[in-house]
Each structure stands twice: as structure tokens, then as C-alpha cells.
Enzyme design. Structure first.
Site, PDB file in Angstrom:
ATOM      1  NE  ARG A  65     -34.644  28.016  -5.296  1.00 39.86           N
ATOM      2  CZ  ARG A  65     -34.946  29.254  -4.911  1.00 39.86           C
ATOM      3  NH1 ARG A  65     -36.206  29.643  -4.899  1.00 39.86           N
ATOM      4  NH2 ARG A  65     -33.995  30.088  -4.541  1.00 39.86           N
ATOM      5  CB  ILE A 120     -43.330  28.777 -10.245  1.00 33.79           C
ATOM      6  CG1 ILE A 120     -43.733  29.878 -11.238  1.00 33.79           C
ATOM      7  CG2 ILE A 120     -43.964  27.459 -10.626  1.00 33.79           C
ATOM      8  CD1 ILE A 120     -43.370  29.538 -12.689  1.00 33.79           C
ATOM      9  CG  ASP A 121     -39.617  29.611  -5.808  1.00 33.02           C
ATOM     10  OD1 ASP A 121     -40.553  29.782  -5.010  1.00 33.02           O
ATOM     11  OD2 ASP A 121     -38.806  28.674  -5.736  1.00 33.02           O
ATOM     12  CE  LYS A 122     -37.541  39.101  -8.364  1.00 32.35           C
ATOM     13  NZ  LYS A 122     -36.759  40.007  -7.505  1.00 32.35           N
TER      14      LYS A 122
END
Length: 347
Positions: free
Chosen positions: A256, A153-155
Site C-alpha cells: 500500500r 495480512i490487513d483486515k
């Protein structure tokens, strides 16, 4: 135009180490190789890329090229340097992990916002993989040579991740993600009032043609990969909406980019423009309120809340759930209070 990184990396060739390798997509228009690489390598500057070209370190189809070489469709572009990529010099770091579940095959962790999942350009320490290397020995490598990682998953996204501890668990779990039989639910706060109660976004997601740090939606598989997101409204809060997003596929930035595509960018998602006021009034007090919400939640409002999968050895279907982190909870509560006291205001 769809240029995708190729998984195989870190090849040793005449004492040079492969740092980057990209394949130009079928629709690639002629573009200078320095611009091509600058679009794809995060935090890279054109001058650094040009220096690498001058030193003979940029290859296209195994031939060294200068920075004015025009990249064409299906070209293989590589950057070779004298030192190994920093992300492969993996340093174990004693970083605490929030372990939700663990057995001899796998563990499930709750990742805090701000933690990068694996080392990469500009982030060589402090990542989840650095922490895993410290806490666990001999984790299996995935196809990108990342120990233990089944998915990512993204930062600035918080929430649940499953980590494989054995080769069998790695292949078994990865196959579930590929077959779309795993369960992944995210909670997101998005700009605007979503009119319908629920819906599905189905299209193709690939690299944005102009901004290579973004993903974009396309209508064919030449420019992107098939992507499906099912969303459902949880709570309407005036100028923002709290939604549940269930992933059928797992593309980079999928939620997103899908939410932006339907006109509801994630709240405070800087990369996709959600860090500006996209809905609301022109009142100064409203602007101050939103700025305060941004300060409370200094990241995109996205949390990987639920994760489900079949266990690699017991074959039991396991489902894990995590609470919204404090920053998202506080931001949502602010919007609840605001929407109750400003229901009559018009956009």
C-alpha cells in the site's frame, strides 16, 4: 521519528496489566506523552489517555508520569490498567474458515476481506485467531503470543495465510519469512497508468511522522525497516492498472505504501487516500462510475493470491494459488468495460 511496539506484553505488576508498551525512536522529538500515545493507539481518545495518566497508569522508564510529560528518544512508554487486555482473553468462536490445505504441521487458509487477523484495540471478537482457537487446540504461540500466526495480512486485504500447528512448523516457517525464501504474490488495482512494464521499489518503511495510523517511506534504517516490492503490470485499464506485486520483505502496509510512493495509490485504499478520484475526467458520469466501483469494492483492491514455502517436515516446496474474490473481479470487469469505451478521453 520511529516508535515501535515491543513484542513482550501482558506483564503483571502490582495487579496492573500492561496494555501498551512503546519505545520512542532515536529521532523522537520532545512530545507530550498523551499526544505520543494517541498517535500510536488506534481508536484511543486524548481524554481516556489523560484519565489513565491522572490515575497513575502511564509509566515512562518505570516511573509514573502525568500527561504533560515530554517523551524523548529511547523512552519506554507503558500503559498499565487493572484488567487484562481484552485481546488476551481469547474467546473461541465458531467462525467458518476457508481451508485450502491442511496436514499435521500446518494449514493454509483463504481469508475473506473484512476479517481482522488477530484481536486488538477495538476488535476483540470475530477475528481469525478467535476462529482458530475454536477449530484447533494447542496451536503454538508466535513471538507476539498469537496462536498459529506465522504472518498476517490487513483486515481489508483478502487471500492466503499459512498457519502453524506445531512449534517446529512455527519456527521453521517463520525463519523462511525472515530469510525471504517464502513466495508471496499479491494482485492490486492501482490508480493511474504505470508507464513501465515492471519495476522494483526498494527503501525503508516505518511509521508516518504525523499520522501514526499510516506507514511511510524513508531513506535510512533509523526511521524504518528495509522493504522491497517487485511489481509487474498485468493489465492497463485506462485510469487504473492491474498489477502483480511480489514481496521480498513483509512490512506493515508494504504494498500500500510502496504503490503510493511511486504515485499509484491502491484503488479505494481509504487510509492512503485511494478512496478519492485520483485519475480521470471531470465528467459527472465518470464520478458516478467510480462511485459505483467503490460500492462494488468497499475496501482497498488488494488480494494475497499466491503463497509458497518449504514444508517443515517433508521439505517439499509447496505453492498455493487463490482466485480473486468476487468484489475485486466485479470492479476490474467494470473498469475493463469502461476503458474499452472511453479510450480517447483525456485526463
Amino acid at each position: 521519528m520511529n516508535s515501535k511496539p515491543i513484542v513482550e506484553q501482558n506483564a503483571d505488576e502490582d495487579e496492573l496489566y500492561e496494555h501498551h508498551r512503546f519505545e520512542a525512536g532515536k529521532g523522537q522529538q520532545p512530545l507530550r506523552v498523551d499526544k505520543f500515545l494517541m498517535n500510536l493507539i488506534e481508536n484511543a481518545t486524548r481524554s481516556k489517555i489523560q484519565k489513565a495518566a491522572d490515575a497513575g497508569n502511564i509509566y515512562v522508564n518505570d516511573v509514573a508520569v502525568k500527561s504533560n510529560y515530554k517523551v524523548k528518544a529511547n523512552d519506554i512508554v507503558r500503559m498499565l490498567l487493572e484488567h487484562p487486555p481484552y485481546e488476551y482473553l481469547l474467546t473461541p468462536e465458531n467462525i467458518p474458515l476457508d481451508i485450502v490445505y491442511e496436514d499435521d504441521q500446518l494449514l493454509v487458509i483463504n481469508k475473506e476481506p473484512g476479517m481482522v487477523v488477530h484481536p486488538g484495540h477495538g476488535n476483540y471478537s470475530g477475528t481469525l485467531v478467535n476462529a482458530l482457537a475454536y477449530h484447533f487446540e494447542n496451536l503454538p504461540m508466535n513471538s507476539s503470543e498469537r496462536p498459529g500466526l506465522v504472518h498476517r495480512i490487513d483486515k481489508d486485504t483478502s487471500g492466503l495465510l499459512v498457519i502453524a500447528k506445531t512449534e517446529h512448523a512455527m519456527s521453521f516457517l517463520a525463519q523462511q519469512f525472515a530469510d525471504k525464501t517464502s513466495e508471496r504474490e499479491y494482485i492490486a488495482l492501482v490508480w493511474g497508468n504505470i508507464e513501465e512494464e515492471e519495476g522494483t521499489v526498494e527503501n525503508y518503511v516505518g511509521r508516518h511522522v504525523k499520522d501514526r495510523m499510516q506507514m511511510a517511506v524513508f531513506d535510512n534504517d533509523e526511521q524504518g525497516k528495509y522493504a522491497v516490492t517487485h511489481y509487474k503490470v498485468l493489465e492497463r485499464l485506462g485510469y487504473v492498472t492491474l498489477v502483480s506485486c511480489k514481496l521480498e520483505t513483509g512490512r506493515t502496509h508494504q504494498i500500500r505504501v510502496h504503490m503510493k510512493h511511486i504515485g499509484h495509490t491502491l484503488f479505494n485504499d481509504e487510509r492512503y487516500g485511494g478512496d478519492k478520484i485520483l485519475k480521470g475526467t471531470t465528467f459527472t458520469k465518470y464520478k458516478q462510475f467510480v462511485d459505483n466501483c467503490f460500492k462494488v469494492l468497499p475496501r482497498q483492491a488488494l488480494h494475497a493470491k499466491t503463497l509458497g514455502f518449504e514444508h517443515p517436515t517433508t521439505h517439499e516446496f509447496m505453492r498455493f494459488d487463490s482466485k480473486l474474490p468476487a468484489d475485486m473481479q466485479e470492479c476490474i470487469e467494470k473498469w475493463r468495460v469502461y476503458s474499452k469505451s472511453h479510450t480517447s478521453e483525456e485526463e
